[in-house]
Design an enzyme around this catalytic site. Structure first.
Site, PDB file in Angstrom:
ATOM      1  N   SER A 204      -6.301  -4.979   0.063  1.00  0.00           N
ATOM      2  CA  SER A 204      -6.138  -3.760   0.856  1.00  0.00           C
ATOM      3  C   SER A 204      -5.177  -2.764   0.224  1.00  0.00           C
ATOM      4  O   SER A 204      -5.394  -1.554   0.285  1.00  0.00           O
ATOM      5  CB  SER A 204      -5.664  -4.105   2.267  1.00  0.00           C
ATOM      6  OG  SER A 204      -6.547  -4.999   2.894  1.00  0.00           O
ATOM      7  N   HIS A 261      -0.091  -1.804   2.084  1.00  0.00           N
ATOM      8  CA  HIS A 261      -0.962  -0.644   2.290  1.00  0.00           C
ATOM      9  C   HIS A 261      -0.231   0.645   1.942  1.00  0.00           C
ATOM     10  O   HIS A 261      -0.748   1.489   1.194  1.00  0.00           O
ATOM     11  CB  HIS A 261      -1.420  -0.586   3.750  1.00  0.00           C
ATOM     12  CG  HIS A 261      -2.304  -1.721   4.137  1.00  0.00           C
ATOM     13  ND1 HIS A 261      -2.781  -1.894   5.421  1.00  0.00           N
ATOM     14  CD2 HIS A 261      -2.802  -2.756   3.431  1.00  0.00           C
ATOM     15  CE1 HIS A 261      -3.524  -2.973   5.475  1.00  0.00           C
ATOM     16  NE2 HIS A 261      -3.557  -3.519   4.275  1.00  0.00           N
TER      17      HIS A 261
END
Length: 287
Positions: A204, A261
């Protein structure tokens, strides 16, 4: 992916009707403005020849489509091998992510999978401790391959396919590989510093790095745009905010590596800014 400049015309010339006719013939193209010219670009030499003939015909009278060569829509679908040759880095990282999921899925005791975690797993009887190893440097990168659920790996590989291939088509495999490694390094370090000693993983952070890189690059260098739809950018940023607010816990999806992230996104933006600066400097130095 290489692009071919078919025509370069003045800004005053209206190419909208010609572009509409090209799309009717399923001839993929894009029009960009570079300095004081409009450039019409296509993705293959065959398309370039066909579009050039069509433009010449339009200048001489009613448009007559050349019949000597088949239209782009008649091309056979690319074979898996040709697809791999064009997108090796994207596909290899997708495969490694799937293998990372299978490793976690069938290695519940963290045997081999423990060799890929950021922190070294030290077993002490039935329990274990996590320590930071200064010798096993591969650990700063390998957590990106570990995925802890089917939804996790499916979500990440789909986004990797969409965003990774955009970068690889436009800028090539070497630059995508370098981008992924730099973003992986930054996002994993960010997660380790914020969350402390814990087992984390997933692609991610890299996905958000690719998003930030592709978006800012396209803003700063529009004639080499990666054409990331605004809807994708908005969706991913909204999802990032929801994750930061703990929305995934409310849905029962567990914890999310939020620092990875954010770190990945910031790394992508930083690299895009530097790459765009270098691109502009190199272009301005050309005679």
């Amino acid at each position: 992916m290489a692009e071919y400049v078919v025509i370069a015309v003045e800004l005053s010339e209206d190419l909208a009707e010609f572009s509409r006719l090209l799309w009717q013939q399923k001839l993929r193209h894009r029009i960009v403005v570079q300095e004081d010219k409009q450039l019409l670009l296509v993705a293959s030499e065959q398309d370039a020849q066909q579009v050039a003939l069509a433009y010449k015909s339009l200048q001489e009278g009613p448009l007559q489509w050349p019949e000597s060569k088949p239209l782009s829509s008649s091309k056979p679908a690319p074979s898996p091998w040709r697809c791999f040759l064009r997108l090796p880095v994207t596909l290899i990282f997708i495969v490694l992510s799937v293998l990372g999921y299978l490793l976690v899925r069938f290695d519940a005791q963290l045997g081999l999978a423990a060799e890929l975690t950021f922190f070294t797993v030290v077993r002490e009887g039935a329990s274990y401790n996590l320590i930071l190893s200064k010798q096993e440097l591969w650990r700063v990168l390998t957590p990106i391959f570990l995925h802890f659920s089917l939804l996790h790996v499916v979500f990440n590989t789909l986004w990797l396919w969409d965003l990774g291939r955009r970068v690889e088509y436009i800028q090539g495999s070497t630059k995508l590989l370098g981008l992924i490694l730099l973003v992986a390094l930054g996002s994993n370090l960010a997660q380790a510093m914020v969350a402390g000693a814990a087992i984390f993983g997933g692609m991610s952070g890299v996905i958000y790095g690719l998003l930030g890189y592709g978006w800012l690059w396209s803003v700063l260098v529009p004639h080499k745009s990666m054409h990331i739809p605004n809807a994708i950018v908005v969706f991913m940023l909204v999802w990032l905010v929801l994750c930061l607010m703990g929305f995934t816990r409310l849905l029962g999806l567990g914890e999310v590596a939020n620092a990875a992230h954010v770190g990945g996104l910031l790394m992508g933006l930083l690299i895009a800014g530097a790459a765009a600066f270098i691109d502009r400097r190199s272009n301005s130095s050309k005679p």
